[in-house]
Design a protein around this motif. Structure first.
Motif, PDB file in Angstrom:
ATOM      1  N   GLN A   1     -30.221 -54.619  77.478  1.00  0.00           N
ATOM      2  CA  GLN A   1     -31.666 -54.403  77.530  1.00  0.00           C
ATOM      3  C   GLN A   1     -32.394 -55.697  77.175  1.00  0.00           C
ATOM      4  O   GLN A   1     -32.010 -56.403  76.245  1.00  0.00           O
ATOM      5  CB  GLN A   1     -32.069 -53.295  76.551  1.00  0.00           C
ATOM      6  N   LYS A   2     -33.448 -55.980  77.936  1.00  0.00           N
ATOM      7  CA  LYS A   2     -34.262 -57.150  77.657  1.00  0.00           C
ATOM      8  C   LYS A   2     -35.629 -56.939  78.313  1.00  0.00           C
ATOM      9  O   LYS A   2     -35.796 -56.076  79.178  1.00  0.00           O
ATOM     10  CB  LYS A   2     -33.606 -58.424  78.198  1.00  0.00           C
ATOM     11  N   GLY A   3     -36.617 -57.733  77.907  1.00  0.00           N
ATOM     12  CA  GLY A   3     -37.947 -57.624  78.484  1.00  0.00           C
ATOM     13  C   GLY A   3     -37.919 -57.805  79.994  1.00  0.00           C
ATOM     14  O   GLY A   3     -37.138 -58.586  80.531  1.00  0.00           O
ATOM     15  N   VAL A   4     -38.803 -57.061  80.692  1.00  0.00           N
ATOM     16  CA  VAL A   4     -38.831 -57.096  82.151  1.00  0.00           C
ATOM     17  C   VAL A   4     -38.993 -58.518  82.672  1.00  0.00           C
ATOM     18  O   VAL A   4     -38.398 -58.902  83.684  1.00  0.00           O
ATOM     19  CB  VAL A   4     -39.972 -56.188  82.679  1.00  0.00           C
ATOM     20  N   LYS A   5     -39.796 -59.318  81.975  1.00  0.00           N
ATOM     21  CA  LYS A   5     -40.049 -60.687  82.425  1.00  0.00           C
ATOM     22  C   LYS A   5     -39.041 -61.698  81.866  1.00  0.00           C
ATOM     23  O   LYS A   5     -39.121 -62.887  82.196  1.00  0.00           O
ATOM     24  CB  LYS A   5     -41.468 -61.100  82.024  1.00  0.00           C
ATOM     25  N   ASP A   6     -38.122 -61.230  81.035  1.00  0.00           N
ATOM     26  CA  ASP A   6     -37.234 -62.160  80.344  1.00  0.00           C
ATOM     27  C   ASP A   6     -35.809 -62.189  80.892  1.00  0.00           C
ATOM     28  O   ASP A   6     -35.109 -63.190  80.733  1.00  0.00           O
ATOM     29  CB  ASP A   6     -37.171 -61.824  78.853  1.00  0.00           C
ATOM     30  N   TYR A   7     -35.357 -61.100  81.508  1.00  0.00           N
ATOM     31  CA  TYR A   7     -33.978 -61.076  81.977  1.00  0.00           C
ATOM     32  C   TYR A   7     -33.886 -61.676  83.375  1.00  0.00           C
ATOM     33  O   TYR A   7     -34.877 -61.772  84.104  1.00  0.00           O
ATOM     34  CB  TYR A   7     -33.427 -59.637  81.999  1.00  0.00           C
ATOM     35  N   SER A   8     -32.698 -62.087  83.750  1.00  0.00           N
ATOM     36  CA  SER A   8     -32.453 -62.516  85.123  1.00  0.00           C
ATOM     37  C   SER A   8     -31.002 -62.219  85.462  1.00  0.00           C
ATOM     38  O   SER A   8     -30.114 -62.300  84.597  1.00  0.00           O
ATOM     39  CB  SER A   8     -32.744 -64.003  85.308  1.00  0.00           C
ATOM     40  N   PHE A   9     -30.754 -61.876  86.707  1.00  0.00           N
ATOM     41  CA  PHE A   9     -29.383 -61.580  87.121  1.00  0.00           C
ATOM     42  C   PHE A   9     -28.527 -62.843  87.127  1.00  0.00           C
ATOM     43  O   PHE A   9     -27.318 -62.770  86.893  1.00  0.00           O
ATOM     44  CB  PHE A   9     -29.372 -60.904  88.491  1.00  0.00           C
ATOM     45  N   SER A  10     -29.150 -63.977  87.379  1.00  0.00           N
ATOM     46  CA  SER A  10     -28.376 -65.224  87.334  1.00  0.00           C
ATOM     47  C   SER A  10     -27.873 -65.490  85.918  1.00  0.00           C
ATOM     48  O   SER A  10     -26.735 -65.951  85.727  1.00  0.00           O
ATOM     49  CB  SER A  10     -29.237 -66.396  87.824  1.00  0.00           C
ATOM     50  N   GLU A  11     -28.710 -65.180  84.922  1.00  0.00           N
ATOM     51  CA  GLU A  11     -28.290 -65.365  83.527  1.00  0.00           C
ATOM     52  C   GLU A  11     -27.193 -64.380  83.161  1.00  0.00           C
ATOM     53  O   GLU A  11     -26.220 -64.734  82.480  1.00  0.00           O
ATOM     54  CB  GLU A  11     -29.499 -65.183  82.606  1.00  0.00           C
ATOM     55  N   ILE A  12     -27.346 -63.138  83.621  1.00  0.00           N
ATOM     56  CA  ILE A  12     -26.328 -62.115  83.342  1.00  0.00           C
ATOM     57  C   ILE A  12     -24.982 -62.536  83.927  1.00  0.00           C
ATOM     58  O   ILE A  12     -23.942 -62.446  83.262  1.00  0.00           O
ATOM     59  CB  ILE A  12     -26.779 -60.757  83.910  1.00  0.00           C
ATOM     60  N   CYS A  13     -25.010 -63.024  85.165  1.00  0.00           N
ATOM     61  CA  CYS A  13     -23.767 -63.493  85.800  1.00  0.00           C
ATOM     62  C   CYS A  13     -23.174 -64.673  85.042  1.00  0.00           C
ATOM     63  O   CYS A  13     -21.959 -64.757  84.845  1.00  0.00           O
ATOM     64  CB  CYS A  13     -24.032 -63.876  87.246  1.00  0.00           C
ATOM     65  N   GLN A  14     -24.040 -65.579  84.607  1.00  0.00           N
ATOM     66  CA  GLN A  14     -23.573 -66.767  83.890  1.00  0.00           C
ATOM     67  C   GLN A  14     -22.873 -66.371  82.591  1.00  0.00           C
ATOM     68  O   GLN A  14     -21.821 -66.916  82.254  1.00  0.00           O
ATOM     69  CB  GLN A  14     -24.748 -67.679  83.591  1.00  0.00           C
ATOM     70  N   ILE A  15     -23.465 -65.428  81.863  1.00  0.00           N
ATOM     71  CA  ILE A  15     -22.871 -64.987  80.591  1.00  0.00           C
ATOM     72  C   ILE A  15     -21.493 -64.384  80.834  1.00  0.00           C
ATOM     73  O   ILE A  15     -20.526 -64.663  80.113  1.00  0.00           O
ATOM     74  CB  ILE A  15     -23.795 -63.974  79.888  1.00  0.00           C
ATOM     75  N   ILE A  16     -21.403 -63.553  81.850  1.00  0.00           N
ATOM     76  CA  ILE A  16     -20.133 -62.881  82.151  1.00  0.00           C
ATOM     77  C   ILE A  16     -19.074 -63.891  82.586  1.00  0.00           C
ATOM     78  O   ILE A  16     -17.944 -63.897  82.076  1.00  0.00           O
ATOM     79  CB  ILE A  16     -20.354 -61.812  83.238  1.00  0.00           C
ATOM     80  N   GLU A  17     -19.428 -64.756  83.515  1.00  0.00           N
ATOM     81  CA  GLU A  17     -18.444 -65.700  84.063  1.00  0.00           C
ATOM     82  C   GLU A  17     -18.053 -66.767  83.049  1.00  0.00           C
ATOM     83  O   GLU A  17     -16.927 -67.285  83.095  1.00  0.00           O
ATOM     84  CB  GLU A  17     -18.998 -66.329  85.337  1.00  0.00           C
ATOM     85  N   SER A  18     -18.952 -67.099  82.122  1.00  0.00           N
ATOM     86  CA  SER A  18     -18.603 -68.080  81.095  1.00  0.00           C
ATOM     87  C   SER A  18     -17.575 -67.522  80.121  1.00  0.00           C
ATOM     88  O   SER A  18     -16.948 -68.276  79.367  1.00  0.00           O
ATOM     89  CB  SER A  18     -19.857 -68.524  80.334  1.00  0.00           C
ATOM     90  N   ASN A  19     -17.409 -66.202  80.128  1.00  0.00           N
ATOM     91  CA  ASN A  19     -16.383 -65.556  79.306  1.00  0.00           C
ATOM     92  C   ASN A  19     -15.147 -65.186  80.127  1.00  0.00           C
ATOM     93  O   ASN A  19     -14.375 -64.296  79.741  1.00  0.00           O
ATOM     94  CB  ASN A  19     -16.961 -64.305  78.636  1.00  0.00           C
ATOM     95  N   ASN A  20     -15.003 -65.848  81.277  1.00  0.00           N
ATOM     96  CA  ASN A  20     -13.825 -65.669  82.143  1.00  0.00           C
ATOM     97  C   ASN A  20     -13.660 -64.236  82.641  1.00  0.00           C
ATOM     98  O   ASN A  20     -12.542 -63.740  82.809  1.00  0.00           O
ATOM     99  CB  ASN A  20     -12.545 -66.113  81.408  1.00  0.00           C
ATOM    100  N   ALA A  21     -14.785 -63.573  82.865  1.00  0.00           N
ATOM    101  CA  ALA A  21     -14.770 -62.236  83.458  1.00  0.00           C
ATOM    102  C   ALA A  21     -15.452 -62.299  84.828  1.00  0.00           C
ATOM    103  O   ALA A  21     -16.115 -63.283  85.162  1.00  0.00           O
ATOM    104  CB  ALA A  21     -15.480 -61.236  82.549  1.00  0.00           C
ATOM    105  N   HIS A  22     -15.273 -61.234  85.610  1.00  0.00           N
ATOM    106  CA  HIS A  22     -15.868 -61.184  86.939  1.00  0.00           C
ATOM    107  C   HIS A  22     -16.776 -59.958  87.046  1.00  0.00           C
ATOM    108  O   HIS A  22     -16.427 -58.862  86.594  1.00  0.00           O
ATOM    109  CB  HIS A  22     -14.785 -61.120  88.014  1.00  0.00           C
ATOM    110  N   LEU A  23     -17.942 -60.162  87.634  1.00  0.00           N
ATOM    111  CA  LEU A  23     -18.914 -59.083  87.802  1.00  0.00           C
ATOM    112  C   LEU A  23     -18.536 -58.218  88.989  1.00  0.00           C
ATOM    113  O   LEU A  23     -18.347 -58.707  90.101  1.00  0.00           O
ATOM    114  CB  LEU A  23     -20.310 -59.683  88.009  1.00  0.00           C
TER     115      LEU A  23
END
Length: 218
Positions: free
Chosen positions: A132-154
């Protein structure tokens, strides 16, 4: 994904000349929320069961053409857009027309949902969590980056709720160590609204809370 093979014609399109009583009886036999209607071979819209129950039985559909709902999809409409059309029009049946506006048949909601179940988001093994994050604060690119930086795949992600300017995003990743990923999301300012046994942060908070309660009750 080609949906043309899922076009159904089990129930013929209704005509302006049909009596309301006939349509009411047809709805008694079906589980559809709407039925498509045509006039002189031209698709005019759908009549809903809720509306038809209020009409005079001895009149014809033509007398109530103002009540028709004009929703439709094309035979080349992408399947996610088809799902959206089902939701926006609160229906379980969607008329399908080609580019020349010829009526081809209809899609049935359960058939299209069954396709969704075959996607990797539902069909592949993995971990699902909700951030959960503010409507104007989240981004799917950031979500993908967090996941992939932990060696996981979306495997998939979608906005599952928006309320009070907060967005909840449901995420599915391949089976992996979810605790590290959850902690990474917290460092980026995301709240984790789903519960997980692997979430050491919440476990530590609960342990400390129990210890504090015990101390205060001495």
């Amino acid at each position: 994904m080609n949906l043309k093979e899922y076009i159904i014609n089990d129930v013929s399109i209704r005509k302006f000349s049909d009596k309301v009583s006939e349509i009411q009886e047809l709805f008694n036999q079906l589980t559809y929320s709407h039925l498509p209607v045509e006039n002189n071979g031209i698709y005019m819209g759908c009549i809903s069961e809720n509306d038809i129950r209020c009409f005079e039985a001895d009149k014809k559909l033509e007398d109530y053409q103002y009540a028709l709902e004009g929703f439709l999809v094309r035979d080349n409409t992408y399947w996610l857009d088809v799902l959206e059309a089902f939701a926006q029009n609160d229906t379980n049946i969607l008329p399908v027309l080609d580019e020349e506006n010829n009526y081809l048949g209809y899609y049935e909601l359960n058939e299209i949902i069954a396709l969704f179940k075959e996607t990797p988001f539902f069909n592949n093994a993995g971990n699902i969590f909700v951030v959960q994050k503010g409507v104007k604060d989240y981004s799917f690119s950031e979500i993908c980056q967090i996941i992939e930086s932990n060696n996981a795949h979306l495997l998939g992600a979608f906005v599952s709720k928006i309320e009070n300017d907060m967005a909840e995003i449901t995420v599915k990743i391949n089976p992996s160590g979810i605790n590290e990923i959850i902690q990474s999301f917290r460092r980026y300012g995301y709240n984790i609204t789903s519960e997980h046994r692997e979430d050491h942060f919440n476990k530590n908070l609960k342990d400390r809370s129990k210890y504090l309660d015990k101390y205060l009750n001495i």
